[in-house]
Design a protein around this motif. Structure first.
Motif, PDB file in Angstrom:
ATOM      1  N   ARG B 134       0.830  -1.197   0.000  1.00 55.44           N
ATOM      2  CA  ARG B 134       0.000   0.000   0.000  1.00 55.44           C
ATOM      3  C   ARG B 134       0.864   1.247   0.000  1.00 55.44           C
ATOM      4  NH1 ARG B 134      -5.616   0.207   1.112  1.00 55.44           N
ATOM      5  NH2 ARG B 134      -5.189   2.417   1.411  1.00 55.44           N
ATOM      6  N   ALA B 137       2.148   1.692  -3.316  1.00 52.09           N
ATOM      7  CA  ALA B 137       1.077   2.138  -4.218  1.00 52.09           C
ATOM      8  C   ALA B 137       0.799   3.619  -4.001  1.00 52.09           C
ATOM      9  CB  ALA B 137      -0.181   1.316  -3.974  1.00 52.09           C
ATOM     10  N   GLU B 138       0.843   4.051  -2.746  1.00 52.77           N
ATOM     11  CA  GLU B 138       0.605   5.471  -2.474  1.00 52.77           C
ATOM     12  C   GLU B 138       1.674   6.335  -3.087  1.00 52.77           C
ATOM     13  OE1 GLU B 138      -1.560   5.505   1.837  1.00 52.77           O
ATOM     14  OE2 GLU B 138       0.014   6.962   1.397  1.00 52.77           O
ATOM     15  N   LEU B 139       2.920   5.914  -2.889  1.00 49.74           N
ATOM     16  CA  LEU B 139       4.017   6.696  -3.468  1.00 49.74           C
ATOM     17  C   LEU B 139       3.854   6.792  -4.975  1.00 49.74           C
ATOM     18  CD1 LEU B 139       7.302   5.628  -1.711  1.00 49.74           C
ATOM     19  CD2 LEU B 139       6.375   7.898  -1.919  1.00 49.74           C
ATOM     20  N   ARG B 140       3.537   5.619  -5.528  1.00 44.93           N
ATOM     21  CA  ARG B 140       3.397   5.567  -6.971  1.00 44.93           C
ATOM     22  C   ARG B 140       2.269   6.476  -7.428  1.00 44.93           C
ATOM     23  NH1 ARG B 140      -0.246   2.960  -9.354  1.00 44.93           N
ATOM     24  NH2 ARG B 140      -0.161   2.527 -11.570  1.00 44.93           N
ATOM     25  N   ASN B 141       1.164   6.441  -6.672  1.00 46.96           N
ATOM     26  CA  ASN B 141       0.032   7.289  -7.044  1.00 46.96           C
ATOM     27  C   ASN B 141       0.394   8.752  -6.933  1.00 46.96           C
ATOM     28  OD1 ASN B 141      -1.716   5.320  -7.697  1.00 46.96           O
ATOM     29  ND2 ASN B 141      -2.589   5.125  -5.662  1.00 46.96           N
ATOM     30  N   ALA B 142       1.144   9.060  -5.846  1.00 40.96           N
ATOM     31  CA  ALA B 142       1.516  10.454  -5.659  1.00 40.96           C
ATOM     32  C   ALA B 142       2.385  10.926  -6.822  1.00 40.96           C
ATOM     33  CB  ALA B 142       2.251  10.624  -4.330  1.00 40.96           C
ATOM     34  N   GLU B 143       3.368  10.090  -7.157  1.00 43.85           N
ATOM     35  CA  GLU B 143       4.245  10.472  -8.257  1.00 43.85           C
ATOM     36  C   GLU B 143       3.459  10.590  -9.552  1.00 43.85           C
ATOM     37  OE1 GLU B 143       7.502  11.257  -8.318  1.00 43.85           O
ATOM     38  OE2 GLU B 143       7.298  11.253  -6.149  1.00 43.85           O
ATOM     39  N   PHE B 144       2.533   9.673  -9.759  1.00 43.73           N
ATOM     40  CA  PHE B 144       1.716   9.670 -10.950  1.00 43.73           C
ATOM     41  C   PHE B 144       0.875  10.934 -11.037  1.00 43.73           C
ATOM     42  CE2 PHE B 144       0.436   7.938 -14.639  1.00 43.73           C
ATOM     43  CZ  PHE B 144      -0.825   7.381 -14.694  1.00 43.73           C
ATOM     44  N   ALA B 145       0.322  11.307  -9.848  1.00 40.47           N
ATOM     45  CA  ALA B 145      -0.496  12.517  -9.830  1.00 40.47           C
ATOM     46  C   ALA B 145       0.365  13.733 -10.147  1.00 40.47           C
ATOM     47  CB  ALA B 145      -1.148  12.696  -8.462  1.00 40.47           C
ATOM     48  N   GLU B 146       1.581  13.720  -9.600  1.00 37.39           N
ATOM     49  CA  GLU B 146       2.502  14.823  -9.883  1.00 37.39           C
ATOM     50  C   GLU B 146       2.774  14.892 -11.372  1.00 37.39           C
ATOM     51  OE1 GLU B 146       3.478  16.833  -7.661  1.00 37.39           O
ATOM     52  OE2 GLU B 146       4.717  18.037  -8.984  1.00 37.39           O
TER      53      GLU B 146
END
Lengths: 340, 307
Positions: B134, B137-146
């Motif tokens: 998780r 996944a959060e880090l990845r989502n954050a980077e993706f959102a960035e």
């Protein structure tokens, strides 16, 4: 005499409901033959023995090499419910091993399981969904689930299934929709998920928010989310009591407001105050997502004006132990201070 | 023994005998028997053996049978043997329950607790794995959102730039068009400035602007005048010709008359007079003064001719 030493051998296994296992290498082939026998009792006993054996990864590998999956596939559509239940249990335990997952994907068990989605027995459906959930965690598995055309039926089931099964379905959907989102949008997933956001169970709310996050990471998903007016609901969830729900809804917002319409809708729903509360809490898990969402909102002129007053909140975030939060806070400060 | 073996036997025997003979000739074999004794050939075995280098071989095979499934072990209840005896044990005679039960309990509880610990550890490990996933996944989502935010920003900037560029191009184009229009208008004005005078000049030169009276006079009056003049002149000429012919006739007649006797001189001259009078009014029909003058001249000529 009884001794206090714990024996290395397992206690003698004299369960009458299980078939007797042959010695060594002969065990699994014999079970395979018993599975294909016309007698109901033999099949059931063989399945019970198989359930115990399949916890061992080597046995799983051997079973798949022997072609157990074909016999299990035929048993999936058996009339007797014990057989179906045990078969799905065996398959779900197999799916927990990576060799099992590979074998399941390759032999097309996923498409064979689509028939069981409407099974009258709860346990069968739960095991089926468990299998989908575990298989979808792999990228090829997610592709397999998508190819089997499972998304529309899953979205339909989401409306009317039991809570536990709904959680499994939401997990499956979140893993699959990371790959491709168009089928789900066509099946009206966003509407269903919007309802689930107001479900009494916290786990379902957080998982529904997670699925919305995955949907809005795609471009067409973002458009659908803005159209269905999910953003105000998500902003409402930011003040939820459960931290899980907060994290996931902040994440979903983070992706959904990349588009200009999303941003204006979020500003209209007054998203900034709850997000600021989330950022201000030192131990909140939603910090990262909230900072990123505020960064996106700070690109609007009115957002920047309001956030200039709260700049010191972001300054405090620079001391967070997590490196990602620090970076996000720096980026947020840069965006807020930007002058055209 | 087969025929082949029998043949081999005979051959071997022959060879042995042949070798013996040769060997006996080459070197001495066994020594001569002592006195009173004899060498005798004796067969010790029951059967004759063939002596040869080749070892007799026979192939044999052996294989285990295919595995049969062992049927399940039937429950073994040994037959009852021996005599039935009974005995009674009082409490406390054999063993003390509380002491003896301890190891059994320890085993039971120990195993249960161990199993439970294992399960709990597995669950914890799983939970750790999920939480790890998780977090990732959060880090990845954050980077993706960035990434998406930057993409969006970039797209907006690019669109803005494109729009500005298009506007600028439009502006330049309009400017150019306006400049060209101005230049074209100035040029056209200059070109056409002396167009009107030149056109008028040309037209004037080609005779489009005329004074109607003058033209009228030119087109109608003068030709008519010329034709009248020509007519008058022609008449004049005709008159003159007539006069000439008259004079000629008169002269010839006078000549004739003067050469001949003059009988009818008086009657001919009045006939000439009406002829001359006819000619004179015909001639004087012209309205010109010159004609009048000519007619008058002719009239004066007539009387002169008469006289």
């Amino acid at each position: 005499m009884a001794q206090p030493r714990i024996s290395a051998y397992l206690p003698p296994d004299i369960d009458p409901t299980k078939a007797a296992l042959a010695f060594g290498r002969r065990a699994l082939p014999k079970l395979n033959e018993e599975l294909q026998s016309p007698e109901l009792l033999t099949q059931q006993r063989a399945l019970m023995a198989l359930c115990d054996l399949v916890h061992d990864p080597e046995k799983v590998y051997q079973a798949i090499a022997l072609g157990f999956l074909d016999s299990l596939k035929t048993l999936l559509v058996h009339q007797d419910q014990t057989i179906r239940q045990k078969t799905t249990e065996v398959l779900s335990i197999m799916a927990l091993h990576s060799t099992g997952r590979d074998g399941l994907i390759r032999s097309g068990v996923v498409s064979a399981l689509t028939g069981l989605l409407d099974d009258p027995v709860d346990i069968c459906r739960k095991n089926t969904h468990r299998i989908f959930d575990v298989v979808a965690k792999l990228p090829q598995g997610a592709g397999g689930v998508l190819q089997a055309g499972l998304i529309p039926p899953l979205v339909l089931k989401l409306k009317m299934e039991l809570d536990e099964i709904q959680e499994l379905i939401l997990d499956t959907l979140s893993n699959c929709l990371r790959v491709e989102v168009s089928e789900a949008l066509a099946a009206g997933a966003v509407t269903v998920l919007k309802e689930k956001l107001s479900h009494p169970s916290a786990a379902i709310r957080s998982k529904a928010a997670w699925v919305l996050l995955e949907i809005s990471s795609h471009a067409e998903g973002k458009i659908a989310v803005c159209e269905e007016e999910v953003i105000p609901v998500l902003v409402g969830l930011l003040e939820d009591t459960q931290p899980e729900v907060q994290v996931n809804s902040a994440g979903a917002l983070m992706f959904a407001i990349v588009t200009p319409q999303g941003r204006s809708s979020a500003m209209g729903a007054e998203a900034i105050p709850p997000l600021l509360t989330l950022v201000a809490e030192e131990t909140s898990k939603a910090r990262l997502n909230a900072i990123k969402t505020l960064t996106l909102l700070a690109e609007l002129p009115e957002g920047r004006k309001r956030l200039l007053d709260h700049r010191d909140t972001f300054q405090r975030c620079l001391d967070d132990p997590s490196e990602a939060v620090q970076r996000a806070a720096e980026i947020a400060i840069t965006v807020i201070d930007w002058k055209p | 023994p087969s025929t082949l073996q029998v043949k081999r036997q005979r051959r071997a025997q022959k060879q042995v005998q042949a070798r013996k003979l040769t060997q006996e000739q080459i070197r001495s074999g066994t020594p001569e028997p002592v006195e009173g004794r004899q060498h005798v050939y004796v067969q010790t075995e029951l059967y004759l053996e063939e002596i040869s280098d080749r070892v007799i071989e026979v192939d044999g095979e052996c294989q285990t049978d295919e595995f049969l499934d062992r049927p399940p072990t039937p429950l073994f209840i040994p037959a009852k043997t021996g005599k039935d005896m009974a005995t009674q044990i009082e409490e406390g005679e054999l063993f003390d329950f509380d002491i003896e039960v301890k190891p059994i309990l320890e085993v039971l509880v120990g195993k249960t607790v161990e199993q439970a610990l294992l399960e709990v550890m597995e669950e914890e490990e799983l939970a750790q794995l999920w939480s790890h996933q998780r977090a990732f996944a959060e880090l990845r989502n954050a980077e993706f959102a960035e990434l998406q935010r930057l993409e969006e920003q970039d797209r907006r900037i690019r669109e803005e730039k494109e729009r500005r560029r298009l506007e600028h191009l439009e502006k330049l184009r309009k400017q150019k068009e306006t400049a060209e229009k101005i230049a074209a208008r100035a040029f056209a004005q200059r070109y056409l400035a002396d167009l009107i005078p030149s056109v008028f000049n040309n037209l004037h030169d080609s005779g489009f602007f005329y004074d109607p009276v003058e033209r009228d006079i030119e087109t109608e009056f003068l030709p008519w005048l010329m034709s009248e003049v020509e007519e008058t002149l022609q008449k004049n000429v005709l008159g003159r010709m007539m006069l000439d012919s008259l004079i000629r006739m008169v002269v010839e007649k006078r000549l004739d008359e003067f050469s001949h006797p003059p009988p009818s001189d008086q009657t001919e001259t009045p006939a000439e007079e009406p002829r001359a009078a006819d000619a004179a009014p015909q001639v004087s029909d012209g309205a010109d003064a010159a004609d009048q003058a000519v007619a008058e001249e002719e009239e004066t000529d007539q009387p002169v001719a008469e006289e």
